[in-house]
Design an enzyme around this catalytic site. Structure first.
Site, PDB file in Angstrom:
ATOM      1  CB  CYS A  69      28.393  41.607   8.627  1.00 22.08           C
ATOM      2  SG  CYS A  69      27.935  40.116   7.563  1.00 22.08           S
TER       3      CYS A  69
ATOM      4  CG  HIS B 264      32.327  39.163  10.582  1.00 18.81           C
ATOM      5  ND1 HIS B 264      31.520  39.434  11.535  1.00 18.81           N
ATOM      6  CD2 HIS B 264      31.534  38.730   9.621  1.00 18.81           C
ATOM      7  CE1 HIS B 264      30.365  39.249  11.370  1.00 18.81           C
ATOM      8  NE2 HIS B 264      30.190  38.949  10.206  1.00 18.81           N
TER       9      HIS B 264
ATOM     10  CD  GLU C  46      33.959  40.551  14.056  1.00 16.64           C
ATOM     11  OE1 GLU C  46      34.233  41.599  13.158  1.00 16.64           O
ATOM     12  OE2 GLU C  46      32.898  39.846  14.077  1.00 16.64           O
TER      13      GLU C  46
HETATM   14  N1  GLN Z   1      22.939  37.581   6.803  1.00 19.37           N
HETATM   15  C1  GLN Z   1      22.872  38.492   7.635  1.00 19.37           C
HETATM   16  C2  GLN Z   1      21.982  39.349   7.716  1.00 19.37           C
HETATM   17  O1  GLN Z   1      21.233  39.568   6.795  1.00 19.37           O
HETATM   18  C3  GLN Z   1      24.155  39.409   8.014  1.00 19.37           C
HETATM   19  C4  GLN Z   1      25.417  38.031   8.456  1.00 19.37           C
HETATM   20  C5  GLN Z   1      26.481  38.674   9.354  1.00 19.37           C
HETATM   21  O2  GLN Z   1      26.440  39.834   9.967  1.00 19.37           O
HETATM   22  N2  GLN Z   1      27.517  37.997   9.404  1.00 19.37           N
HETATM   23  O3  GLN Z   1      21.840  40.433   8.653  1.00 19.37           O
END
Ligand code: GLN
Length: 167
Positions: A38, A137, A139
């Site tokens: 992410c 994610h 985890e």
């Molecule tokens: N929207 C976040 C970003 O731009 C990422 C979100 C996340 O890691 N769950 O960094």
């Protein structure tokens, strides 16, 4: 190195405030295995779409990543993904204000794409050498296969590296 989810603009600010950008870029360029999920995926991307104007990344992964690609926090969702490299059972992918990979260079090996809905076909997991990224994610589900894949990448890297040092 594992760069988890969170907020990539904050990570970038802190990485620069603590003088970590240059050393991390060097280590990544030298081949250090890194897994980014992410926001971590955003940090590893060579290019970001919908970045904050001054936002930088560590880079190393030849992808363009679109931040908040699926929409706002309320548009967070879950989906089963079939990832051949992770064996038979589908992976329950949890997307939290997630990015997707909008463009990928030739060296990028795509591991998973969204399977349903308006975003179907978007790349959400990929590997380039010893770098691994997921939009989701792993985890939070108790399924350790993505992390296991990264552990395997690290072991393989260490074995090759040690062998080179011995010969
Ligand atoms: N929207 C976040 C970003 O731009 C990422 C979100 C996340 O890691 N769950 O960094």
């Amino acid at each position: 190195l594992v760069i988890p989810g969170g907020e990539s603009t904050t990570m970038d600010k802190l990485v620069r405030a603590f003088g970590l950008q240059a050393p991390l870029r060097e280590r990544i360029a030298a081949g250090m295995p890194v897994y980014g999920s992410c926001a971590g995926m955003i940090m590893l991307a060579d290019r970001i779409a919908d970045a904050r104007p001054d936002q930088q990344t560590l880079g190393g992964f030849d992808i363009t990543v679109r931040r908040n690609a699926f929409g706002r926090q309320v548009d967070s969702f879950e989906e089963d993904l079939h990832i051949r490299e992770l064996g038979g059972q589908p992976v329950r992918a949890v997307f939290l204000r997630a990015p997707w990979v909008e463009e990928a260079g030739d060296a990028v090996h795509v591991l998973a794409r969204v399977e349903h809905g308006p975003a179907a076909g978007r790349i959400v997991a990929a590997r380039q050498g010893d770098l691994l990224v997921t939009s989701f994610h792993p985890e939070v589900t108790g399924d350790h296969r993505v992390h296991q894949l990264f552990v395997d990448i690290v072991r393989q890297h260490t074995a090759t590296h040690d062998q080179r040092e011995r010969s």
